[in-house]
Design a protein around this motif. Structure first.
Motif, short mmCIF file in Angstrom:
data_model
loop_
_atom_site.label_atom_id
_atom_site.label_comp_id
_atom_site.label_asym_id
_atom_site.label_seq_id
_atom_site.Cartn_x
_atom_site.Cartn_y
_atom_site.Cartn_z
N PRO A 16 2.48 -4.67 -3.32
CA PRO A 16 1.32 -5.19 -2.57
C PRO A 16 1.35 -4.85 -1.08
CG PRO A 16 2.10 -6.85 -4.11
CD PRO A 16 3.08 -5.71 -4.18
N ILE A 17 2.53 -4.78 -0.49
CA ILE A 17 2.61 -4.39 0.92
C ILE A 17 2.11 -2.96 1.09
CG2 ILE A 17 4.20 -3.88 2.81
CD1 ILE A 17 5.93 -6.20 1.90
N GLY A 20 -1.55 -2.94 0.92
CA GLY A 20 -2.10 -3.48 2.15
C GLY A 20 -2.12 -2.45 3.26
N TYR A 82 7.13 -5.16 11.00
CA TYR A 82 5.91 -5.93 11.31
C TYR A 82 5.72 -6.24 12.79
CZ TYR A 82 5.07 -6.67 6.32
OH TYR A 82 4.81 -6.48 4.99
N LEU A 188 -4.68 -8.46 8.90
CA LEU A 188 -4.17 -8.13 7.57
C LEU A 188 -2.65 -8.01 7.59
CD1 LEU A 188 -4.49 -7.20 4.61
CD2 LEU A 188 -4.92 -4.89 5.47
N LEU A 189 -2.10 -7.36 8.62
CA LEU A 189 -0.64 -7.21 8.73
C LEU A 189 0.05 -8.56 8.91
CD1 LEU A 189 -0.51 -4.05 11.02
CD2 LEU A 189 0.24 -4.18 8.64
N LEU A 192 0.19 -10.14 5.52
CA LEU A 192 1.21 -9.53 4.67
C LEU A 192 2.60 -10.02 5.05
CD1 LEU A 192 -0.03 -5.81 4.50
CD2 LEU A 192 0.04 -7.46 2.60
N ARG A 193 2.84 -10.14 6.34
CA ARG A 193 4.15 -10.61 6.78
C ARG A 193 4.40 -12.04 6.33
NH1 ARG A 193 6.61 -11.31 12.92
NH2 ARG A 193 8.79 -11.32 12.27
N ARG A 195 2.99 -13.58 3.78
CA ARG A 195 3.02 -13.68 2.31
C ARG A 195 4.30 -13.13 1.72
NH1 ARG A 195 3.85 -13.88 -2.18
NH2 ARG A 195 2.48 -13.75 -4.01
N PHE A 196 4.82 -12.04 2.27
CA PHE A 196 5.96 -11.36 1.65
C PHE A 196 7.20 -11.35 2.53
CE2 PHE A 196 2.14 -9.44 -0.18
CZ PHE A 196 2.38 -9.66 -1.53
#
Length: 412
Positions: A16-17, A20, A82, A188-189, A192-193, A195-196
């Motif tokens: 998913p990353i 993204g 990130y 968005l980044l 992502l950071r 979430r994961f």
């Protein structure tokens, strides 16, 4: 039927990353291509700057990017992907807002420098993140998907920019829209950071900065590739700089059309070319790409017919696909895992060629005038072909290295 569905479900997929980053790449490149390819036209027509000053402003972006790329790649290894990506993306969005409001020449020099800084820090870090979260057997596919996203954004961006007024009477709105798009990617980044964060370890403390520098700059194959890529990257820079000035003074719509031909050609030829060139080494593919780059450039100055100019752009684009996609694959082949960010960052030194050629193209336009296309682009073609001896020597060095590797014997 059930077996077919089962196979489709089990088809390899990206993390998913990775998805993204690929999605964000499409968004950001759409915003980028809405404005930056027209920047030379914008500065010349709306701000009244001559070709030499415009070339210098565009060159500053590439020169500053060259100095910052390797540092950005190393910082991403030390601080995490990130933090570097998010910070550079936020600043980058503000740069586009600055272009909308700037008026003085020095302001455009400063903004152009910041544009190059953000791009050259962000790009190698994003490529390293993709490699981090993608298994080796899928890495080629993920880089192809990223390049596909880049050029899909490149196909839509100029059309949207032209529709919003870029290259015409007012360029305020396109710059503001680009600002918003880049800010969305930053958000968005951040998501992502959050979430994961637990699934992806960002930092690598195993290799010092000194060790990274030693590893990268004692790799002869990589250095030959890098030297050759200086001339290849310089050839590509003419698409956004010299060609935009050469055609933009009189034929903005034709330049936009050719730019779209470029990006659509990437979408059409990328995967067939990749499949065809699998039978050859990476450095052989780079030499073929260099040849096509030079021939395409010469065609821009030689022809005036739309069909022949389009054919020249297709040839130019095939060179682009071979050089840039295969270039990323080659770095993945030769870069040690613990110094991946540093290798991708060091590859940014090829922007030396972009910086010089952006200035040199503007200088030739100023010195020769806009009526000397064959001579001007013939000179640029010769500069492109200077990459050949470096790629040739790099290929020989790699072949010798492969032959000298000790073979492993299994115990009986």
């Amino acid at each position: 039927m059930n077996m077919i569905l089962k196979k489709r479900i089990q088809r390899p997929h990206f993390h998913p990353i990775a998805w993204g980053v690929i999605t964000g790449t499409f968004l950001s490149r759409t915003g980028f291509f809405m404005t930056i390819p027209f920047l030379g036209i914008y500065l010349g027509k709306e701000k009244g700057m001559d070709a030499a000053i415009v070339g210098a402003i565009l060159a500053v972006s590439l020169f500053v990017g060259t100095l910052s790329s390797f540092i950005g790649g190393m910082l991403s290894d030390r601080l995490g992907r990130y933090p570097v990506m998010i910070t550079s993306m936020i600043v980058w969005s503000l740069v586009f807002a600055g272009f909308a409001f700037a008026d003085a020449t020095w302001q455009f020099f400063l903004l152009s420098a910041c544009n190059g800084l953000c791009r050259s820090v962000f790009e190698p870090t994003a490529r390293a993140l993709l490699a981090d979260v993608t298994p080796a057997e899928r890495r080629s596919s993920v880089f192809h998907a990223r390049y596909f996203a880049i050029n899909l954004g490149g196909a839509l961006g100029p059309l949207i920019g032209l529709k919003l007024g870029m290259g015409g009477t007012s360029s305020f709105l396109p710059f503001i829209v680009s600002t918003a798009i880049f800010m969305i990617y930053a958000i968005l980044l951040i998501g992502l950071r959050m979430r994961f964060a637990e699934q992806h370890h960002e930092k690598s403390e195993t290799v010092s900065v000194k060790q990274m520098i030693h590893i990268v700059f004692t790799d002869k194959v990589f250095l030959y590739f890098l030297c050759g890529n200086v001339f290849v990257a310089g050839a590509y820079s003419h698409l956004d700089t010299t060609l935009s000035q050469f055609m933009g003074q009189r034929q903005v719509e034709l330049y936009t059309f050719l730019f779209v031909v470029n990006t659509v050609s990437v979408l059409v030829f990328q995967y067939p070319l990749a499949k065809f060139m699998k039978r050859y080494t990476s450095l052989t593919s780079l030499k073929a790409g260099c040849l096509l780059f030079g021939l395409g450039l010469f065609g821009f100055g030689l022809f005036q017919n739309v069909l022949l100019l389009s054919l020249s752009m297709v040839i130019f684009t095939m060179g682009e696909v071979l050089c840039f996609v295969i270039g990323d694959v080659l770095i993945g082949e030769i870069a040690p895992e613990h110094a991946r960010g540093a290798y991708y960052g060091a590859s940014g030194f090829a922007a030396l060629g972009q910086s010089f050629c952006a200035w040199f193209g503007g200088f030739l336009l100023h010195a020769l005038g806009y009526e000397q296309g064959p001579i001007l682009f013939g000179i640029l073609m010769v500069f492109t072909f200077l990459a050949f001896p470096f790629f040739y020597q790099g290929q020989r060095t790699r072949e010798r290295s492969e032959k000298n590797k000790p073979t492993r014997h299994t115990a009986a």
